[in-house]
Design an enzyme around this catalytic site. Sequence first.
Site, PDB file in Angstrom:
ATOM      1  N   CYS A   1       0.185  -2.986  -8.149  1.00 43.36           N
ATOM      2  CA  CYS A   1       1.202  -2.830  -7.094  1.00 43.36           C
ATOM      3  C   CYS A   1       2.255  -3.932  -7.132  1.00 43.36           C
ATOM      4  O   CYS A   1       3.347  -3.771  -6.581  1.00 43.36           O
ATOM      5  CB  CYS A   1       0.541  -2.783  -5.721  1.00 43.36           C
ATOM      6  SG  CYS A   1      -0.565  -1.381  -5.555  1.00 43.36           S
TER       7      CYS A   1
ATOM      8  N   HIS B   1       6.327  -4.175  -0.583  1.00 43.58           N
ATOM      9  CA  HIS B   1       5.474  -3.126  -1.141  1.00 43.58           C
ATOM     10  C   HIS B   1       4.986  -2.275   0.023  1.00 43.58           C
ATOM     11  O   HIS B   1       4.611  -2.793   1.072  1.00 43.58           O
ATOM     12  CB  HIS B   1       4.295  -3.764  -1.879  1.00 43.58           C
ATOM     13  CG  HIS B   1       3.255  -2.783  -2.298  1.00 43.58           C
ATOM     14  ND1 HIS B   1       3.569  -1.597  -2.916  1.00 43.58           N
ATOM     15  CD2 HIS B   1       1.905  -2.801  -2.177  1.00 43.58           C
ATOM     16  CE1 HIS B   1       2.455  -0.928  -3.163  1.00 43.58           C
ATOM     17  NE2 HIS B   1       1.437  -1.636  -2.724  1.00 43.58           N
TER      18      HIS B   1
ATOM     19  N   ASN C   1       1.511   4.987  -0.601  1.00 47.06           N
ATOM     20  CA  ASN C   1       1.494   3.830  -1.503  1.00 47.06           C
ATOM     21  C   ASN C   1       1.743   4.336  -2.925  1.00 47.06           C
ATOM     22  O   ASN C   1       0.890   4.992  -3.503  1.00 47.06           O
ATOM     23  CB  ASN C   1       0.135   3.127  -1.384  1.00 47.06           C
ATOM     24  CG  ASN C   1       0.050   1.865  -2.238  1.00 47.06           C
ATOM     25  OD1 ASN C   1       0.889   1.639  -3.117  1.00 47.06           O
ATOM     26  ND2 ASN C   1      -0.960   1.063  -1.984  1.00 47.06           N
TER      27      ASN C   1
HETATM   28  O1  UT7 Z   1      -1.391  -1.395  -2.783  1.00 43.60           O
HETATM   29  C1  UT7 Z   1      -2.504  -2.137  -3.136  1.00 43.60           C
HETATM   30  C2  UT7 Z   1      -3.004  -2.859  -1.993  1.00 43.60           C
HETATM   31  N1  UT7 Z   1      -3.746  -2.000  -1.099  1.00 43.60           N
HETATM   32  C3  UT7 Z   1      -3.646  -2.194   0.179  1.00 43.60           C
HETATM   33  O2  UT7 Z   1      -2.861  -3.010   0.604  1.00 43.60           O
HETATM   34  C4  UT7 Z   1      -4.574  -1.449   1.096  1.00 43.60           C
HETATM   35  C5  UT7 Z   1      -5.177  -2.423   2.062  1.00 43.60           C
HETATM   36  N2  UT7 Z   1      -6.076  -1.834   3.028  1.00 43.60           N
HETATM   37  C6  UT7 Z   1      -5.677  -0.959   3.989  1.00 43.60           C
HETATM   38  O3  UT7 Z   1      -4.540  -0.560   4.032  1.00 43.60           O
HETATM   39  C7  UT7 Z   1      -6.693  -0.576   5.046  1.00 43.60           C
HETATM   40  O4  UT7 Z   1      -7.828  -1.390   4.925  1.00 43.60           O
HETATM   41  C8  UT7 Z   1      -7.120   0.919   4.977  1.00 43.60           C
HETATM   42  C9  UT7 Z   1      -5.966   1.805   5.453  1.00 43.60           C
HETATM   43  C10 UT7 Z   1      -7.531   1.258   3.589  1.00 43.60           C
HETATM   44  C11 UT7 Z   1      -8.292   1.163   5.937  1.00 43.60           C
HETATM   45  O5  UT7 Z   1      -7.999   0.716   7.241  1.00 43.60           O
HETATM   46  P1  UT7 Z   1      -9.070  -0.176   8.057  1.00 43.60           P
HETATM   47  O6  UT7 Z   1      -8.545  -0.337   9.404  1.00 43.60           O
HETATM   48  O7  UT7 Z   1      -9.314  -1.408   7.238  1.00 43.60           O
HETATM   49  O8  UT7 Z   1     -10.322   0.783   8.107  1.00 43.60           O
HETATM   50  P2  UT7 Z   1     -11.785   0.559   7.507  1.00 43.60           P
HETATM   51  O9  UT7 Z   1     -11.764   0.643   6.032  1.00 43.60           O
HETATM   52  O10 UT7 Z   1     -12.385  -0.648   8.141  1.00 43.60           O
HETATM   53  O11 UT7 Z   1     -12.488   1.816   8.088  1.00 43.60           O
HETATM   54  C12 UT7 Z   1     -12.645   2.012   9.490  1.00 43.60           C
HETATM   55  C13 UT7 Z   1     -13.432   3.273   9.681  1.00 43.60           C
HETATM   56  C14 UT7 Z   1     -14.683   3.338   8.836  1.00 43.60           C
HETATM   57  O12 UT7 Z   1     -15.677   3.966   9.603  1.00 43.60           O
HETATM   58  P3  UT7 Z   1     -16.862   3.110  10.263  1.00 43.60           P
HETATM   59  O13 UT7 Z   1     -17.558   2.446   9.110  1.00 43.60           O
HETATM   60  O14 UT7 Z   1     -16.176   2.146  11.166  1.00 43.60           O
HETATM   61  O15 UT7 Z   1     -17.669   4.139  10.950  1.00 43.60           O
HETATM   62  C15 UT7 Z   1     -14.288   4.226   7.688  1.00 43.60           C
HETATM   63  O16 UT7 Z   1     -15.383   4.921   7.137  1.00 43.60           O
HETATM   64  O17 UT7 Z   1     -12.617   4.398   9.283  1.00 43.60           O
HETATM   65  C16 UT7 Z   1     -13.353   5.191   8.354  1.00 43.60           C
HETATM   66  N3  UT7 Z   1     -12.412   5.801   7.431  1.00 43.60           N
HETATM   67  C17 UT7 Z   1     -11.767   6.959   7.700  1.00 43.60           C
HETATM   68  N4  UT7 Z   1     -11.829   7.788   8.741  1.00 43.60           N
HETATM   69  C18 UT7 Z   1     -11.055   8.876   8.726  1.00 43.60           C
HETATM   70  C19 UT7 Z   1     -12.006   5.354   6.214  1.00 43.60           C
HETATM   71  N5  UT7 Z   1     -11.122   6.218   5.686  1.00 43.60           N
HETATM   72  C20 UT7 Z   1     -10.969   7.220   6.586  1.00 43.60           C
HETATM   73  C21 UT7 Z   1     -10.183   8.372   6.609  1.00 43.60           C
HETATM   74  N6  UT7 Z   1     -10.261   9.179   7.696  1.00 43.60           N
HETATM   75  N7  UT7 Z   1      -9.350   8.723   5.604  1.00 43.60           N
END
Ligand code: UT7
Length: 322
Positions: A113, A249, A279
């Site tokens: 990225c 980004h 992204n």
């Molecule tokens: O470009 C390269 C760099 N990449 C990035 O910058 C990405 C960086 N990370 C992010 O943007 C965020 O961490 C995400 C958008 C990927 C995730 O957001 P988050 O607030 O960190 O959520 P999380 O991963 O902590 O997940 C929260 C909950 C989880 O459930 P539990 O364990 O709390 O029950 C996940 O399983 O959301 C769940 N979850 C979803 N739910 C519905 C994860 N993906 C999904 C989904 N739909 N698509």
Amino acid sequence: MIRAVVRGVGHYLPDRVVPNSEFEAIVETSDEWIRSRSGIERRHFAAVGQMTSDLATRAAQAALADARIDAAQIDAIIVATSTPDLTFPSVATMVQNALGMTKGFAFDVQAVCAGFVYALANANALILSGQATRVLVIGAETFSRLMNWKDRGTCVLFGDGAGAVVLAATEGTGTTADRGILATDLNSDGRYKDILYVDGGTSTGTTGHLVMEGKEVFRHAIEKLSETAHAALDKAGLTSEDVDWIVPHQANIRIIEGTAKRMQVPMDRVVVTVQDHGNTSAASIPLALSVGKARGQIKQGDLVVTEAIGGGLAWGSVVLRW
Ligand code: UT7
């Protein structure tokens, strides 16, 4: 003093627009979750048979038209991509051929990225050292081809697209009033390879799928992005107050907002396209530059800071006057 000045910008997005609702049939997710956690509303996916080099060529043609420069006048092409059509030759040489060029040189840069920021810094170095005078710098990706469609934590986040700029050697005065690239700052730390990677390559004989510990990447992102942006501004002899536009980004609106806040730059001076593109990895910054210019946000003379982080981890930033 010679400066590398942006002479033209352009982009290309594949026709197919995929709204969040389409993912509700594939994985357990919702439009509401994707919007609120990432800011993404839709993304574009390349058609069957449409390759990264096709997207890159279309963006390059748009940038050349904007610059009113013929492909024959370009002496180097750098493509930032992690999704090349083939392992080799480079996407850059494919674009070179598609543009009808038989002179000059072309190569890819792979910093995921952060790839476009790395490519800009390399193009700047080529121009400042006299090895090139007009460089086509492209970010192009087809990340839809790296998705694990069973992993809801990643498959909803990425999209395909390409953006490009034409950089040209231009005499400047050596002050921060000059147009062109004023400072660059590149960083990487290979200790973090396990939080964002693709599980394929020569080690498996397959292309592989993207694997990400989103929360961990998120944790690093805001801190490292604001640090690198400040470092580049420092090198240029400028501060956050001088910034007209942050062109970040586009991975997650919460990262974009968090970084702007740490830089003390209000959101009305940030170009945001994540809602429409998702992204697009190395393509996201040149796409945002092109869209930002088309919207009338970025104007000649504006001070622009680009910043990006991705797999590696690799991150960096470029300060330039448009
Ligand atoms: O470009 C390269 C760099 N990449 C990035 O910058 C990405 C960086 N990370 C992010 O943007 C965020 O961490 C995400 C958008 C990927 C995730 O957001 P988050 O607030 O960190 O959520 P999380 O991963 O902590 O997940 C929260 C909950 C989880 O459930 P539990 O364990 O709390 O029950 C996940 O399983 O959301 C769940 N979850 C979803 N739910 C519905 C994860 N993906 C999904 C989904 N739909 N698509």
